[in-house]
Design a protein around this motif. Structure first.
Motif, PDB file in Angstrom:
ATOM      1  N   ALA A 118       0.840  -1.203   0.000  1.00 29.36           N
ATOM      2  CA  ALA A 118       0.000   0.000   0.000  1.00 29.36           C
ATOM      3  C   ALA A 118       0.869   1.244   0.000  1.00 29.36           C
ATOM      4  CB  ALA A 118      -0.920   0.010   1.228  1.00 29.36           C
ATOM      5  N   THR A 119       0.316   2.301  -0.567  1.00 29.35           N
ATOM      6  CA  THR A 119       0.952   3.616  -0.451  1.00 29.35           C
ATOM      7  C   THR A 119       0.296   4.371   0.700  1.00 29.35           C
ATOM      8  OG1 THR A 119      -0.588   4.462  -2.133  1.00 29.35           O
ATOM      9  CG2 THR A 119       1.608   3.835  -2.875  1.00 29.35           C
ATOM     10  N   TRP A 120       1.101   5.128   1.403  1.00 29.23           N
ATOM     11  CA  TRP A 120       0.606   5.977   2.491  1.00 29.23           C
ATOM     12  C   TRP A 120       1.094   7.400   2.231  1.00 29.23           C
ATOM     13  CZ3 TRP A 120      -2.376   4.622   6.813  1.00 29.23           C
ATOM     14  CH2 TRP A 120      -2.642   3.253   6.963  1.00 29.23           C
ATOM     15  N   TYR A 121       0.209   8.348   2.390  1.00 28.59           N
ATOM     16  CA  TYR A 121       0.545   9.758   2.229  1.00 28.59           C
ATOM     17  C   TYR A 121       0.608  10.400   3.610  1.00 28.59           C
ATOM     18  CZ  TYR A 121      -0.748   8.623  -2.525  1.00 28.59           C
ATOM     19  OH  TYR A 121      -0.822   8.026  -3.758  1.00 28.59           O
ATOM     20  N   SER A 122       1.745  10.990   3.914  1.00 29.97           N
ATOM     21  CA  SER A 122       2.011  11.489   5.258  1.00 29.97           C
ATOM     22  C   SER A 122       2.144  13.015   5.242  1.00 29.97           C
ATOM     23  CB  SER A 122       3.298  10.852   5.801  1.00 29.97           C
ATOM     24  OG  SER A 122       3.535  11.266   7.117  1.00 29.97           O
TER      25      SER A 122
END
Length: 772
Positions: free
Chosen positions: A138-142
């Motif tokens: 998964a990609t996570w945007y922080s």
């Protein structure tokens, strides 16, 4: 207050899941590419299929206005989805990750997917995907947490790529923020290659990561846009792009970054692709599900989405399960989303409905397909099948459209006539003149759901041709020419001579923006062409002085329009460089915007006509007719009735044809919106009048207009235009092509207007005679 720029905001639809099972005994069978019915077995000779079909089961998910599904992925065992919930009362938002097994889809499993890697930040999960062993990536945007009153640091954002095992324990997290660039600043889609590496596409590059998430390299591709990326079972990495011959697949050489072999002849312009077996791909199009053979570059239809009561435009994901079923995630953004399970079943075990054929030119019309899906689901007696006449996969030629129209017209008057006709692109005068359309008067007079009294009289009149109520549009818009009252006068209506006289008074101004000889001729034929043909008698008048004036008028314009250094239309109108605005509107606020553009009092003078009457036109949409030769007229009428009785007040900037719904539109447009202070109380001006707030802000090029509540005068102006508007029907494209071809000799100075008019008269008179 809304703010729009030459468009509209698509309404959102939030959902949370609560499974409700509904099962249909309708079947969606195999079809050949030409659209004729086919099955896995032989026909029994009775016209019914004796092979196999796909029977759908629908698992509806209950709507929740506060929750929506952010992303969904169908695996062979489960549906996985992320959710976002916003509480308007508290202002708090929560995110979740869940799954449902297909065999117990009414049971929701909440999965604890935590992000471990950047504490103290707002971390949002993006898209996710799986490998063959069930591990999830998964990609996570922080982002920094927003604190009211403190300066927000928007430079401290980054993106992570993560891996979770099948139990949803985080295995690793890699910060890939520095890899992303301004031009390719996000991950569009990612897949796992057979080599175990991660291939993530952005707009025009592929980022390659190792199986542990470490950045390896960026592959720049010679393409404008990557529509999709696919990893095949035999190790190929393919991208989908628009090439010289339309939509195609291209093989990526992951070592050199070069694009290799291409695969064309994809079956649909709106394709979604998944890897199949033995070098084949599964392709979901707007109306069918295909198997695509990469070796032969040919497609075989697996099923018709419409037969499964699915609009393929909204089949956002699909998966072939190990037991042979097909799982589909279906969300049309209006109704609650559904998971549809399609089971291959002997056709002899399926209850048959009476088939109604609906003819339309183009495949993939979502508005039409959704109306058909809704009708088919609700009806226990009838099943509508859609017949199209333009092949989306074939190369477009100069005759594609006219050939399709000819085939459609031949079917309508022949022995293979459809029951229902989509009249959006039909020459209604011609069809009505041939008696090809059923008179809907008796149906309207006896209907309780779509009665004649329910509709705006002038809208019904517009589609009543010589006493035959050929159709009733669900929605309509108004087309007219607007000009400053000080320039065109106060009254609607004028002739071509008067238009020419106006142009002579203002020799340095353009009559309208973007108009050439060709487009001026088309405009005249669109809005006055019926004056030169009597379909009932076959008599034409193209050799008349009136048509010669049309040619001479069109010849006043330029051969090609110069688009360089073009001012915006509002600026040119306000400075007097453009005199008229060709306006089409189906919404009160649009009409207000066009009037404000002139910064002066305006007149809806309309398009020029032969007799000088008001050339204000009414154009319908979602308009269907019943074939006079149909053997299932009652069933066909039930479909029309279902369309006309189901009105969406938030239509795409079109007026509803039902009187009660139109009045609601007018009432809402006149309802003011006010400015409120911090206590929630209405603010007042110096004269103690309530301060209004704009209902919408319209943007047009470099100009903006704040639109406030409509006045009674503005509503009355629209009412008057609707009352006097004449019908606008699509004409015969073959006739226009003849006119355009011959008119070129006059525009180029080779022949006189009179000689060209005589040639056109001869050609079209023969053509009309042949079509009678």
């Amino acid at each position: 207050m809304k703010k729009l720029s030459k468009g509209f905001i698509r309404k959102g639809f939030s959902v949370a899941m609560a499974a409700v099972l509904s099962m249909s005994l309708l079947a969606c069978g195999n079809q050949s590419v030409d659209g004729k019915n086919a099955t896995d077995g032989e026909s029994d000779g009775t016209g019914e299929n004796s092979g196999y079909v796909y029977v759908p089961e629908y698992f509806q998910m209950e709507a929740d206005e506060n929750t929506h599904m952010s992303s969904t992925v169908l695996q062979k065992d489960k549906l996985y989805y992320s959710t976002y919930t916003y509480n308007e009362e508290t202002g708090e938002s929560t995110r979740g990750f869940k799954s449902r097994a297909y065999d117990s889809i009414d049971t929701e499993e909440i999965l604890n997917v935590a992000f471990e890697g950047r504490e103290g930040y707002d971390n949002n999960m993006g898209d996710f995907f799986f490998d063959s062993e069930g591990n999830m990536y998964a990609t996570w945007y922080s982002y920094p947490v927003y604190v009211e009153g403190e300066e927000y640091d928007d430079t401290d954002n980054t993106t992570y790529l993560t891996k979770y095992d099948s139990a949803m324990n985080q295995v690793w997290a890699q910060d890939i923020g520095e890899v992303l660039t301004d031009e390719n600043g996000y991950i569009q889609k990612a897949v796992i290659g057979k080599d175990g590496k991660i291939y993530a596409s952005s707009s025009s590059v592929i980022f390659v990561f190792t199986g542990e998430g470490a950045y390896e390299k960026t592959i720049p591709l010679n393409t404008d846009w990557i529509n999709d990326i696919i990893a095949t079972d035999d190790g190929k990495i393919l991208i989908m792009q628009y090439g010289m011959n339309g939509l195609e697949l291209a093989e990526v050489d992951t070592a050199t970054g070069a694009l290799g072999a291409t695969y064309s002849n994809l079956p649909d312009y709106n394709s979604k692709i998944k890897s199949g077996s033995e070098g084949k791909l599964l392709i979901s199009g707007s109306s069918k599900l295909y198997e695509y053979d990469m070796a032969t570059q040919e497609s075989t239809v697996i099923l018709d989405w419409i037969d499964c009561n699915i609009d393929g435009n909204y089949a956002s994901d699909f998966c072939m399960l190990e037991d042979g079923r097909i799982a589909v995630f279906y969300d049309n953004y209006d109704d609650a989303p559904e998971v549809v399970l399609l089971t291959k079943t002997p056709a002899s075990q399926v209850v048959q409905k009476e088939i109604i054929t609906l003819a339309t030119l183009y495949e993939g019309n979502s508005t039409l397909q959704q109306a058909v899906v809704a009708f088919n689901k609700a009806s226990s007696e009838y099943q509508i099948k859609i017949r199209t006449y333009i092949d989306n996969t074939a190369e477009w030629t100069e005759t594609t459209y006219s050939d399709a129209i000819s085939r459609l017209n031949a079917d309508i008057v022949g022995n293979d006539c459809p029951d229902i006709i989509d009249l959006s692109n039909a020459d209604l005068n011609n069809l009505a003149g041939k008696g090809a359309l059923e008179d809907l008067t008796s149906y309207l007079e006896t209907s309780t759901a779509a009665n004649k009294a329910d509709f705006v009289p002038s809208v019904l009149d517009a589609y009543n041709i010589d006493g035959v109520q050929a159709a009733v549009p669900k929605y309509f818009s108004i087309a007219t020419l607007l000009g400053k009252t000080s320039v065109v006068g106060e009254e609607a209506g004028w002739t071509l001579d008067e238009v020419i006289a106006l142009a002579d008074v203002y020799p340095d101004a353009q009559l309208m923006q973007y108009v050439t000889k060709e487009s001026a001729l088309r405009i005249c034929m669109q809005f006055a062409g019926e004056s030169f043909i009597d379909y009932e008698t076959g008599k034409c008048n193209f050799d008349s002085p009136e048509f010669v004036k049309v040619l001479e008028f069109a010849n006043r314009f330029v051969e090609e329009y110069d688009y360089s250094n073009e001012e915006s239309l509002p600026s040119m109108i306000q400075s007097g460089k453009v005199l008229l605005s060709a306006t089409s509107f189906g919404d009160v606020q649009q009409y207000q915007m066009y009037n404000l553009m002139f910064e002066d009092e305006t007149t809806s003078i309309g398009y020029p006509t032969v007799d000088g009457s008001a050339g204000i036109f009414l154009s319908g949409s979602e308009i269907y007719g019943i074939s006079a030769k149909s053997e299932c007229k009652d069933g066909a009428w039930r479909f029309l009735e279902s369309v006309l009785s189901d009105v969406d007040e938030e239509s795409d900037w079109q007026f509803p044809s039902r009187t009660d719904e139109l009045e609601k539109v007018f009432e809402e447009a006149m309802e003011p919106e006010y400015q409120y202070d911090e206590k929630g109380e209405i603010m007042y001006d110096e004269s103690n009048g309530p301060l209004q707030s704009p209902k919408i802000v319209w943007g047009y090029d470099d100009w903006e207009a704040e639109i406030y509540a409509a006045t009674q005068e503005e509503i009355d102006e629209i009412r008057e235009m609707i009352e006097i508007a004449r019908p606008y029907y699509s004409g015969d494209e073959t006739i226009y092509s003849m006119i355009s071809e011959d008119a070129a000799a006059f525009f180029e100075g080779q022949k006189s207007a009179e000689d060209v008019a005589k040639t056109i008269q001869s050609r079209i008179e023969i053509y009309v005679s042949e079509q009678s």
